[in-house]
Design a protein around this motif. Structure first.
Motif, PDB file in Angstrom:
ATOM      1  N   VAL A 155       0.835  -1.202   0.000  1.00 46.32           N
ATOM      2  CA  VAL A 155       0.000   0.000   0.000  1.00 46.32           C
ATOM      3  C   VAL A 155       0.871   1.253   0.000  1.00 46.32           C
ATOM      4  O   VAL A 155       0.644   2.189  -0.781  1.00 46.32           O
ATOM      5  CB  VAL A 155      -0.949   0.000   1.216  1.00 46.32           C
ATOM      6  CG1 VAL A 155      -1.605   1.370   1.400  1.00 46.32           C
ATOM      7  CG2 VAL A 155      -2.018  -1.070   1.041  1.00 46.32           C
ATOM      8  N   GLY A 156       1.889   1.275   0.861  1.00 45.23           N
ATOM      9  CA  GLY A 156       2.785   2.424   0.905  1.00 45.23           C
ATOM     10  C   GLY A 156       3.542   2.615  -0.392  1.00 45.23           C
ATOM     11  O   GLY A 156       3.702   3.741  -0.878  1.00 45.23           O
ATOM     12  N   TYR A 157       3.992   1.511  -0.977  1.00 46.81           N
ATOM     13  CA  TYR A 157       4.749   1.580  -2.229  1.00 46.81           C
ATOM     14  C   TYR A 157       3.874   2.134  -3.356  1.00 46.81           C
ATOM     15  O   TYR A 157       4.294   3.039  -4.096  1.00 46.81           O
ATOM     16  CB  TYR A 157       5.257   0.183  -2.583  1.00 46.81           C
ATOM     17  CG  TYR A 157       6.060   0.136  -3.852  1.00 46.81           C
ATOM     18  CD1 TYR A 157       7.412   0.465  -3.845  1.00 46.81           C
ATOM     19  CD2 TYR A 157       5.477  -0.223  -5.058  1.00 46.81           C
ATOM     20  CE1 TYR A 157       8.149   0.442  -5.005  1.00 46.81           C
ATOM     21  CE2 TYR A 157       6.212  -0.252  -6.224  1.00 46.81           C
ATOM     22  CZ  TYR A 157       7.554   0.075  -6.191  1.00 46.81           C
ATOM     23  OH  TYR A 157       8.275   0.056  -7.354  1.00 46.81           O
ATOM     24  N   LEU A 158       2.647   1.610  -3.500  1.00 48.81           N
ATOM     25  CA  LEU A 158       1.779   2.060  -4.579  1.00 48.81           C
ATOM     26  C   LEU A 158       1.322   3.504  -4.365  1.00 48.81           C
ATOM     27  O   LEU A 158       1.145   4.253  -5.337  1.00 48.81           O
ATOM     28  CB  LEU A 158       0.571   1.135  -4.701  1.00 48.81           C
ATOM     29  CG  LEU A 158       0.877  -0.267  -5.236  1.00 48.81           C
ATOM     30  CD1 LEU A 158      -0.396  -1.106  -5.293  1.00 48.81           C
ATOM     31  CD2 LEU A 158       1.516  -0.194  -6.615  1.00 48.81           C
ATOM     32  N   ALA A 408       7.816   2.634   3.538  1.00 52.04           N
ATOM     33  CA  ALA A 408       7.894   2.260   2.131  1.00 52.04           C
ATOM     34  C   ALA A 408       7.598   3.463   1.246  1.00 52.04           C
ATOM     35  O   ALA A 408       8.280   3.695   0.235  1.00 52.04           O
ATOM     36  CB  ALA A 408       6.917   1.125   1.832  1.00 52.04           C
ATOM     37  N   LEU A 409       6.602   4.254   1.620  1.00 51.66           N
ATOM     38  CA  LEU A 409       6.261   5.450   0.843  1.00 51.66           C
ATOM     39  C   LEU A 409       7.424   6.439   0.840  1.00 51.66           C
ATOM     40  O   LEU A 409       7.841   6.922  -0.216  1.00 51.66           O
ATOM     41  CB  LEU A 409       4.997   6.083   1.424  1.00 51.66           C
ATOM     42  CG  LEU A 409       4.444   7.310   0.689  1.00 51.66           C
ATOM     43  CD1 LEU A 409       2.925   7.341   0.786  1.00 51.66           C
ATOM     44  CD2 LEU A 409       4.993   8.620   1.266  1.00 51.66           C
ATOM     45  N   GLY A 420      13.600   1.928  -4.129  1.00 50.27           N
ATOM     46  CA  GLY A 420      12.428   1.753  -3.289  1.00 50.27           C
ATOM     47  C   GLY A 420      11.911   0.331  -3.302  1.00 50.27           C
ATOM     48  O   GLY A 420      11.331  -0.141  -2.309  1.00 50.27           O
ATOM     49  N   ILE A 421      12.102  -0.385  -4.413  1.00 45.76           N
ATOM     50  CA  ILE A 421      11.701  -1.793  -4.464  1.00 45.76           C
ATOM     51  C   ILE A 421      12.504  -2.584  -3.443  1.00 45.76           C
ATOM     52  O   ILE A 421      11.957  -3.389  -2.679  1.00 45.76           O
ATOM     53  CB  ILE A 421      11.933  -2.366  -5.872  1.00 45.76           C
ATOM     54  CG1 ILE A 421      11.045  -1.643  -6.878  1.00 45.76           C
ATOM     55  CG2 ILE A 421      11.661  -3.867  -5.899  1.00 45.76           C
ATOM     56  CD1 ILE A 421      11.345  -2.012  -8.313  1.00 45.76           C
ATOM     57  N   ILE A 425      11.050  -4.588  -0.121  1.00 41.28           N
ATOM     58  CA  ILE A 425      11.299  -6.002   0.178  1.00 41.28           C
ATOM     59  C   ILE A 425      12.068  -6.133   1.489  1.00 41.28           C
ATOM     60  O   ILE A 425      11.775  -6.999   2.321  1.00 41.28           O
ATOM     61  CB  ILE A 425      12.072  -6.668  -0.974  1.00 41.28           C
ATOM     62  CG1 ILE A 425      11.197  -6.695  -2.233  1.00 41.28           C
ATOM     63  CG2 ILE A 425      12.490  -8.089  -0.597  1.00 41.28           C
ATOM     64  CD1 ILE A 425      11.895  -7.221  -3.457  1.00 41.28           C
ATOM     65  N   GLY A 426      13.058  -5.258   1.686  1.00 39.89           N
ATOM     66  CA  GLY A 426      13.810  -5.284   2.934  1.00 39.89           C
ATOM     67  C   GLY A 426      12.923  -5.042   4.142  1.00 39.89           C
ATOM     68  O   GLY A 426      13.064  -5.710   5.170  1.00 39.89           O
ATOM     69  N   LEU A 427      11.992  -4.105   4.007  1.00 41.52           N
ATOM     70  CA  LEU A 427      11.074  -3.830   5.113  1.00 41.52           C
ATOM     71  C   LEU A 427      10.160  -5.024   5.383  1.00 41.52           C
ATOM     72  O   LEU A 427       9.792  -5.286   6.528  1.00 41.52           O
ATOM     73  CB  LEU A 427      10.235  -2.592   4.791  1.00 41.52           C
ATOM     74  CG  LEU A 427      10.976  -1.249   4.864  1.00 41.52           C
ATOM     75  CD1 LEU A 427      10.078  -0.130   4.365  1.00 41.52           C
ATOM     76  CD2 LEU A 427      11.438  -0.957   6.288  1.00 41.52           C
TER      77      LEU A 427
END
Length: 590
Positions: A155-158, A408-409, A420-421, A425-427
């Protein structure tokens, strides 16, 4: 062939599950064999409606990716054809995607150095790499890899991707251009452009008008594609009023069909694009798998995740071979196809065919398509990615998940899309380790009149059994939490006071023990033994017992140190039959 005609079925069974089965890997052919005449008109109608969205969306996402507009159509035609044959979903629509476009731009533009031909070749190479990764993953049944990105982080990434796309489309909406560098510098350049009076009022009026039309139709006339109405109106007005000289426009597309465009690439480019390809493959399959399952469930169908992965891989290969770029399923065009009545993969084939007709007969129409109207189309699509309700819900449910989503955002906005990818994934791994590192743990006791053993922290009326401490640790034991487990048991024993002779570990939640945790377990056993306390394992799973023996601890922990249930362990420790067998209440005589 036998008289009863069953030889073929028996032979196919003997071939085994690994044999090539067209019905499994070519579902489009299976649909064609069972195609119903009643589907034809709905599929044709849905294909026409879908085409009206495919063209502006393809062009718009190509521009977001920093590529010539025609590549967006190339990245639509071939994937639709490939997915119609290999894809397990009957109505899923593939093509350029707003979530992938910024990643593509960040990956190829620094390597292209302003050369459009090289940018197209790099984009094609990137699609081929994504395709290979997904195809191999599908054949190896690796559909589970989508679990690498948890919902909060996704959600944060998108949300971050949506913000990047929105920022990238503000300049064309306002009628001027900027040099794109980083999110902060882009925002700064937009503010400077506005302050300097560079806004083109005519372009802004067309853009805002297009936005209004799309939103209005989406809210009040959802059966009519607002994007189609906005694009047609903007293009028609520009042509009729002769505004193409006063407005920034997309420009005419080259006439013709997709052709290979992979010249000038080398192994060094493959190395540079490896990380972006992995990230795009993961994001593309995650989005596609979720969308595919959602629409399949609505229709009472089911799809194979691994088959979906392979189909997306083949579709990306087709895109990369013929001048396109990485693609995934579309969360905006698929619902349109469904609402328009799509019944099968024929809808996508019709859409691909009509785009080819458009590029052969009327590619010059885009010479009258205002860039600000196209920006409005992309802004609406990107806005659909923003999930404010999801963020609020996550924050209410779990603060750690809310922090990970925010991280992530911020990570994408601060360090870049590609990096950010890796951050996302790390998070995800950090979240997993955090949950396993500090799992729920409890001391168990008895409650009057209630069978079983219960968490004393949740039941104040519970009591310890004299001379016995019962503990539960709700996670596998591994290097990160072995010490925590050891400390918890020691602290619980100390809190119980003198007279403890047995510690019972309710071990059912423990599904694994690694070599580091084994050392902690041995130290704990030595500590307890030095105080005359016996450690008993209750309800330990067979595979975990096998691990203890494999680690050479069969002598230290002989069979008498294991009990089938906690109640059995209590019975053995007390030398009575006052456990929880037969549903006995501990305040009653058995």
């Amino acid at each position: 062939m036998g008289d009863n005609g069953t030889t073929g079925g028996a032979a196919s069974r003997r071939l085994g599950p690994g044999h090539w089965r067209p019905r499994r890997w070519l579902p489009g052919l299976e649909t064609a064999r069972g195609y119903r005449r009643a589907w034809l008109l709905p599929d044709l109608r849905a294909g026409v409606v879908l085409t009206a969205l495919l063209i502006p969306a393809g062009i718009g996402y190509a521009e977001v990716a920093g590529l010539p507009p025609e590549t967006g159509l190339y990245a639509t035609i071939l994937p639709l054809l490939a997915y119609a044959i290999f894809g397990p979903s009957r109505i899923l629509v593939l093509g350029p995607d707003s979530a992938l476009a910024p990643i593509i731009a960040a990956a190829i533009l620094p390597l292209a150095l302003g050369n459009d031909e090289r940018a197209v070749a790099l984009a094609g190479l990137l699609a081929l790499m994504v395709g290979v990764i997904l195809l191999v993953g599908g054949l190896l049944r690796l559909g589970f890899v989508t679990d690498l990105i948890s919902k909060p982080i996704r959600v944060g990434y998108l949300n971050a991707i949506a913000l990047l796309v929105l920022v990238s489309q503000i300049p064309p909406l306002l009628g001027f251009s900027i040099e794109r560098e980083s999110p902060l510098s882009d925002v700064s350049a937009i503010v400077v452009g506005i302050a300097e009076g560079r806004i083109d009022t005519l372009a802004l009026a067309v853009g805002l008008g297009s936005l209004a039309v799309i939103v209005m139709f989406g809210r009040f006339l959802s059966r009519v594609p607002g994007v189609l109405v906005a694009v047609v109106l903007a293009t028609a007005l520009t042509a009729i009023l002769g505004l193409s000289e006063r407005l920034p426009v997309v420009g005419a597309l080259p006439q013709g069909v997709p052709t290979p465009a992979l010249g000038g690439i080398g192994w060094a480019d493959v190395a540079e694009l490896a990380l972006p390809a992995l990230g795009i493959a993961l994001i593309a399959f995650t989005d596609t798998a979720v969308l595919s399952r959602t629409f399949a469930a609505r229709r009472g169908e089911s799809v194979s995740g691994s088959q979906e992965m392979a189909a997306i891989g083949v579709s990306n290969l087709a895109s990369g071979l013929f001048g396109g770029f990485p693609i995934s399923a579309s969360s905006s065009r698929t619902p349109v196809a469904e609402k328009a009545g799509a019944r099968s993969q024929l809808t996508g084939l019709v859409g691909a065919a009509l785009i080819v007709v458009f590029m052969l007969i009327a590619p010059g129409l885009t010479a009258y398509l205002p860039s600000s109207a196209l920006a409005a189309v992309v802004i609406v699509a990107a806005g659909s990615l923003i999930d404010v309700k999801g963020v609020i819900a996550i924050a209410r449910m779990n603060r750690v998940d809310a922090f990970l989503s925010l991280a992530a955002l911020v990570g994408v906005l601060a360090v870049g899309v590609i990096q950010g990818i890796a951050v996302a994934i790390g998070l995800s791994f950090v979240a997993f380790v955090n949950q396993a590192w500090r799992p729920y743990r409890a001391e168990l006791g008895r409650r009057r009149g209630v069978r079983g053993y219960h968490d004393l922290s949740r039941h104040p009326d519970g009591e310890r059994l004299p001379g016995i401490v019962i503990v539960r640790f709700d996670a596998p034991l591994f290097f990160a939490n072995g010490g925590l487990f050891d400390d918890y048991v020691r602290e619980t024993v100390a809190a119980a006071g003198v007279g403890v002779r047995t510690v019972i570990l309710a071990a059912e939640p423990i599904t694994d023990i690694d070599t580091t945790a084994i050392d902690e377990l041995v130290e704990l056993d030595n500590f307890l033994a030095s105080r005359g306390i016996t450690l008993i394992f209750a309800e330990m799973k067979g595979p975990v017992k096998d691990l203890l023996r494999a680690y050479g601890l069969g002598g230290r922990f002989p069979p008498e140190r294991f009990a089938e249930t906690v109640g059995t362990a209590v019975d053995d420790a007390t030398g009575t039959l006052r456990g929880d067998l037969e549903g006995t209440r501990w305040d009653e005589e058995p």
